[in-house]
Design an enzyme around this catalytic site. Structure first.
Site, PDB file in Angstrom:
ATOM      1  N   HIS A 111      97.606  29.918 102.036  1.00 22.69           N
ATOM      2  CA  HIS A 111      96.245  29.754 102.538  1.00 22.69           C
ATOM      3  C   HIS A 111      96.039  30.680 103.734  1.00 22.69           C
ATOM      4  O   HIS A 111      96.398  30.363 104.872  1.00 22.69           O
ATOM      5  CB  HIS A 111      96.006  28.289 102.930  1.00 22.69           C
ATOM      6  CG  HIS A 111      94.633  28.019 103.443  1.00 22.69           C
ATOM      7  ND1 HIS A 111      94.341  26.963 104.283  1.00 22.69           N
ATOM      8  CD2 HIS A 111      93.450  28.666 103.242  1.00 22.69           C
ATOM      9  CE1 HIS A 111      93.059  26.971 104.572  1.00 22.69           C
ATOM     10  NE2 HIS A 111      92.496  27.999 103.958  1.00 22.69           N
ATOM     11  N   SER A 138      92.081  26.371  99.700  1.00 21.42           N
ATOM     12  CA  SER A 138      92.027  25.757 101.024  1.00 21.42           C
ATOM     13  C   SER A 138      92.171  24.241 100.959  1.00 21.42           C
ATOM     14  O   SER A 138      92.241  23.586 101.994  1.00 21.42           O
ATOM     15  CB  SER A 138      90.710  26.116 101.713  1.00 21.42           C
ATOM     16  OG  SER A 138      89.609  25.783 100.893  1.00 21.42           O
TER      17      SER A 138
END
Length: 296
Positions: free
Chosen positions: A139, A118
């Protein structure tokens, strides 16, 4: 691409395995212990049951999807036939770099190596491999089976061909991919984490209480969840880790984590995963209440 390997069977890993298997891909799910894998498969089955109850999936489709997932406790075995590997291990730089070295060594030379990080630099991760052009960020958002967004992050050396393949693959999963470049926090967390941090600072400085801050953001800004509850959901340790990446990456004091966040993580109050953060959580119950320490 037909064979997908997912490294890590936690919340994000089992969600990623879920969507790939449901879409028809063969999935190799890799983790350190058999018990972790069994827990992940139980979670996937439970989440698919929820889809069945809503008419989004049939019982036969659920059975077929679960049958496409194989468990591995040895990374070398789990990646040997992979067309794509998605690493979803804990958000720790050294752990991820070690995993990518192993992925690069044992996976087919044609395989694309992706990370669900992330915030950690795709370029830095790619640099420990012999195939930086084939390293990319995917992500996914939590919960993976529900959330549509996939942030597709290009490292400095990621090729156009690999980027195009991952964009198309994400669409095939029923997701909406957004291509972004490799800078600290990418887009999602570069914007989200300073907001969460500012909400914590607002609480820390006594401007308003937990519920009051979240209510302002939910009713005033149309957010489905307030920033403090969202921080609990993400994990306060994860929020702290991302803020440190932003702070180190940009060298800008505006990204410095609030001392309250630091203290809570050090004390073990990490949100939903530990049962208490800004709110208290009871296993098996959807009811939450403000943590006692924040009640005046």
């Amino acid at each position: 691409m037909k064979n997908i390997t997912v490294i890590g069977s936690g919340t994000m890993g089992n969600g990623i395995a879920h969507v790939f298997a449901q879409t028809g891909y063969h999935v190799s799910l890799v983790d350190l212990k058999e018990e972790f894998l069994d827990k992940a498969l139980a979670t996937i089955s439970k989440n698919m049951d929820r889809q069945v109850s809503k008419g989004l999936l049939s019982e036969d489709q659920k059975t077929e999807a679960l049958g496409r997932i194989k468990k591995f406790t040895e990374l070398k075995e789990g990646v040997k036939e992979a067309d794509l590997i998605v690493e979803a291990a804990t958000e720790n730089m050294n752990i991820k770099l070690d995993i990518f070295r192993q992925m690069d060594e044992f996976a087919p030379k044609s395989a694309i190596l992706a990370t669900n990080t992330s915030s950690i630099s795709i370029t830095k991760i790619a640099a420990v491999t012999q195939r930086p052009a084939q390293v990319i960020g995917m992500h996914f958002m939590n919960p993976v089976p529900v959330m549509k967004l996939v942030e597709v992050i290009r490292g400095y050396a990621t090729s156009d061909e690999v980027t195009d393949k991952i964009m198309d693959l994400s669409k095939n999963l029923g997701k909406v991919p957004v291509e972004v470049n490799d800078y600290p926090g990418f887009v999602a967390n570069r914007i989200l984490m300073p907001m969460i941090n500012e909400a914590i600072i607002t609480l820390f400085e006594g401007v308003a209480g937990v519920e009051e801050i979240d209510t302002v953001m939910k009713l005033g800004m149309a957010h489905p969840m307030g920033p403090l509850q969202l921080a609990d959901f993400i994990g306060l340790d994860v929020c702290l880790s991302i803020l440190k990446v932003l702070h180190d990456g940009f060298g800008n004091p505006k990204y410095a984590p609030c001392p309250l966040l630091v203290n809570m993580v050090e004390a073990g109050y990490k949100g939903v995963k530990t049962g208490e953060g800004f709110y208290q959580y009871t296993p098996g119950s959807k009811d939450i209440k403000v943590a006692p320490r924040f009640i005046k």
